[in-house]
Design a protein around this motif. Structure first.
Motif, PDB file in Angstrom:
ATOM      1  N   ASN A 193       0.799  -1.230   0.000  1.00  0.00           N
ATOM      2  CA  ASN A 193       0.000   0.000   0.000  1.00  0.00           C
ATOM      3  C   ASN A 193       0.830   1.279   0.000  1.00  0.00           C
ATOM      4  N   LEU A 207      -7.575  -2.501  -7.235  1.00  0.00           N
ATOM      5  CA  LEU A 207      -7.551  -3.374  -6.058  1.00  0.00           C
ATOM      6  C   LEU A 207      -8.993  -3.562  -5.600  1.00  0.00           C
ATOM      7  N   THR A 210      -9.403  -7.133  -0.212  1.00  0.00           N
ATOM      8  CA  THR A 210      -8.329  -7.721   0.580  1.00  0.00           C
ATOM      9  C   THR A 210      -8.956  -8.454   1.754  1.00  0.00           C
ATOM     10  N   ASP A 212      -7.463 -11.085   5.241  1.00  0.00           N
ATOM     11  CA  ASP A 212      -6.507 -11.955   5.926  1.00  0.00           C
ATOM     12  C   ASP A 212      -7.299 -13.100   6.545  1.00  0.00           C
ATOM     13  N   GLN A 218      -9.297  -7.347   7.412  1.00  0.00           N
ATOM     14  CA  GLN A 218      -9.115  -6.922   6.038  1.00  0.00           C
ATOM     15  C   GLN A 218      -7.677  -6.512   5.728  1.00  0.00           C
ATOM     16  N   ASP A 219      -6.922  -6.103   6.732  1.00  0.00           N
ATOM     17  CA  ASP A 219      -5.556  -5.625   6.519  1.00  0.00           C
ATOM     18  C   ASP A 219      -4.634  -6.781   6.148  1.00  0.00           C
ATOM     19  N   VAL A 220      -4.069  -6.724   4.956  1.00  0.00           N
ATOM     20  CA  VAL A 220      -3.130  -7.767   4.503  1.00  0.00           C
ATOM     21  C   VAL A 220      -1.715  -7.223   4.358  1.00  0.00           C
ATOM     22  N   TYR A 221      -1.486  -6.002   4.819  1.00  0.00           N
ATOM     23  CA  TYR A 221      -0.212  -5.331   4.561  1.00  0.00           C
ATOM     24  C   TYR A 221       0.804  -5.556   5.677  1.00  0.00           C
ATOM     25  N   LEU A 253      -6.265  -9.408  -2.968  1.00  0.00           N
ATOM     26  CA  LEU A 253      -5.106  -9.824  -2.179  1.00  0.00           C
ATOM     27  C   LEU A 253      -5.600 -10.573  -0.946  1.00  0.00           C
ATOM     28  N   LEU A 254      -5.302 -11.864  -0.880  1.00  0.00           N
ATOM     29  CA  LEU A 254      -5.870 -12.735   0.141  1.00  0.00           C
ATOM     30  C   LEU A 254      -4.752 -13.463   0.881  1.00  0.00           C
ATOM     31  N   ARG A 255      -4.650 -13.229   2.183  1.00  0.00           N
ATOM     32  CA  ARG A 255      -3.637 -13.903   2.981  1.00  0.00           C
ATOM     33  C   ARG A 255      -4.195 -15.216   3.524  1.00  0.00           C
TER      34      ARG A 255
END
Length: 550
Positions: A193, A207, A210, A212, A218-221, A253-255
């Motif tokens: 990001n 994007l 996202t 996790d 939601q935060d994958v960073y 973007l999926l953790r």
């Protein structure tokens, strides 16, 4: 659309408090007997699938089945009543992921709705926020922007890894991923990001989501830089520095991977993330993850179980492919280790498994070898994975090794190729990519079908794409849609129907096919930029092609 994502959020957030106990709860996969009494219906898929997901199935003539139906909410409530914490539900496995004590698990197993349970051996509360350097990311030769920008090359040092497959030619032809969506399943996307080469994803609304799945947020960073490097091979766009293979595609973007440990729960995270990608309408799913060995008390897999039908993640990958998504996965980095073989889900029969070569096209020593244990050729194809240029969390280029990078380079290539040849199904495209490999005439279990190339795609076009005899000059820059029709259509009256990306009909034309080239006037429609469908029908002949309006 609002109803769909409300449904997804309810599934993701579904939980009840675990009763206080001196026993440490563990995670389990609870398989249910059936979906009887579910309030959902295959006749109303918009209740649980996005319009884009339904359109993907429609294009490939894939029906919505009972496997697509969500788990019966009443069954979930029965499980919650035991005091267990419900983490996720799985449509494809008809299962529920719970965190439970042994006493709660016994209650669950005694429910008449439960078929069986399986331990996922993930101790609740262990660290999931470890930033790590993966074995396949043997990082060397950090390169600053200033030195790379001096190169007279739009792609910077990443030129060769793209050009090896003919990506640069596809880009020049106008295929860069517009309108396509790629789901990236990985271990985290640290600093994506804030890295300049990814800024276009946010500025252009590329994007699309996202999440996790390890920590349910939601935060994958955070957590890992591995996904950052993987994503850069596809999505980076900073001319003169680095350009990825599908830089105009949309991304999820999926953790799914917890770097702190290796347990079966990560396979299930992969499954749930793949279902999310399906629901959200992803076209391509990229996974630079592989599974064979696990930490105790989980049980590791044997090579014999790499048969395309056994592991959790392999079954999940094949189910993902059954929805029409193109699944691209790294073959593994076990070639110079005791295991040596491919890892799951590369053994799946409906995925494109990618090995690694160096810049001289020699196989990388670490690239996992095939075959699958049932004898099928694996890997399917290879791409540059030794001394591959990727971005690190500082936004600089580094050279890294691994099928973790040959896989997404190939995924980007497959995405833009599919954008161009959009009447094909995911499985037809996999076969097409295999046949365009430089070893297609004699595939083996080291290189598979070899290195695919757009040059060989063009050369093989008449034979490989003769079955429906229709193509569109794509993308469409002006107000004319140009159809290319083979002799199969000549002398016939045809109906040409234009639809938006959700399948809504916009206009129908009647034409008499008198030549190879037919032109449709789009000006009265005033089409906005985006993805559209063109369906051509004459008698029993039907062809549906996607095209991009610029």
């Amino acid at each position: 659309m609002q109803r769909l994502f409300l449904f997804l959020l309810l599934v993701i957030a579904s939980a009840t408090a675990v009763a206080q106990t001196t026993e440490t709860p563990r995670k389990y996969l609870i398989y249910l007997n059936d979906k009887a009494g579910t309030p959902y219906s295959i006749q109303q898929p918009e209740q649980f699938l996005s319009a884009k997901s339904i359109a993907r199935r429609t294009r490939q003539q894939i029906s919505v089945t009972t496997r697509d139906l969500p788990v019966n909410p009443a069954y979930v409530q029965n499980i919650k009543a035991t005091g267990a914490l419900v983490w996720y539900t799985s449509r494809w496995f008809n299962a529920v992921v719970v965190q439970a004590t042994e006493a709660q698990l016994e209650q669950i197993n005694n429910l008449n709705i439960v078929k069986q349970s399986r331990s996922l051996n993930r101790v609740a509360g262990s660290s999931a926020e470890l930033t790590y350097s993966t074995p396949d990311s043997d990082t060397t030769a950090v390169t600053s922007k200033s030195s790379v920008q001096a190169l007279n090359n739009m792609y910077g040092r990443a030129f060769h890894q793209a050009d090896m497959l003919g990506v640069t030619e596809l880009h020049a032809a106008g295929f860069r991923g517009e309108g396509m969506t790629i789901a990236v399943l990985d271990a985290g996307f640290l600093a994506v990001n804030i890295i300049a080469a990814f800024s276009h994803l946010y500025q252009n609304n590329q994007l699309r989501g996202t999440f996790d799945f390890v920590t349910k947020k939601q935060d994958v960073y955070t957590a890992s830089s591995h996904g950052t490097a993987v994503l850069s091979t596809m999505a980076a766009y900073e001319p003169g520095f680095m350009i990825g293979t599908a830089y105009k595609a949309n991304y999820l973007l999926l953790r799914t991977e917890d770097a702190a440990s290796e347990h079966n729960i990560e396979e299930v995270n992969w499954l749930i993330a793949a279902e999310y990608a399906d629901s959200a309408g992803a076209d391509v799913l990229n996974s630079s993850l592989g599974y064979s060995s696990f930490d105790p008390p989980s049980q590791s897999y044997s090579y014999e179980q790499m048969d395309g039908n056994t592991t959790i993640v392999t079954k999940a990958a094949d189910f993902a492919a059954a929805t029409g998504m193109l699944v691209v996965t790294s073959a593994g980095n076990e070639g110079n280790k005791a295991w040596q073989h491919i890892t799951a889900p590369a053994d799946a029969d409906s995925v494109l498994a990618v090995g690694a070569v160096d810049s001289l096209t020699n196989i990388a020593s670490f690239s996992s070898r095939g075959p699958a244990s049932d004898g099928r050729v694996k890997p399917d194809v290879v791409a540059l994975g030794q001394n591959t240029y990727v971005l690190n969390t500082a936004g600089n280029l580094v050279r890294s090794n691994g099928t973790s990078f040959s896989g997404p380079i190939m995924a980007g290539f497959a995405t833009i190729l599919w954008q161009g040849y959009n009447s094909k199904t995911n499985l037809e495209l996999i076969q097409f990519i295999r046949q365009s490999g430089d070893r297609a005439s004699a595939p083996d279990n080291i290189y598979g079908y070899g290195i695919p190339s757009y040059k060989r795609v063009v050369t093989g076009l008449p034979n490989l794409f003769a079955n429906d005899g229709v193509q569109v000059v794509n993308p469409v820059a002006g107000n004319e849609l140009v159809l290319l029709l083979s002799e199969l259509w000549h002398g016939q009256k045809a109906e040409v129907q234009l639809l938006d990306a959700t399948g809504k009909a916009l206009k129908t034309y009647s034409i008499q096919v008198t030549a190879d080239r037919q032109t449709i006037d789009l000006q009265p429609l005033a089409l906005q930029k985006g993805m559209y469908l063109c369906k051509v029908r004459s008698g029993k002949q039907v062809a549906t092609i996607r095209f991009v309006k610029l």
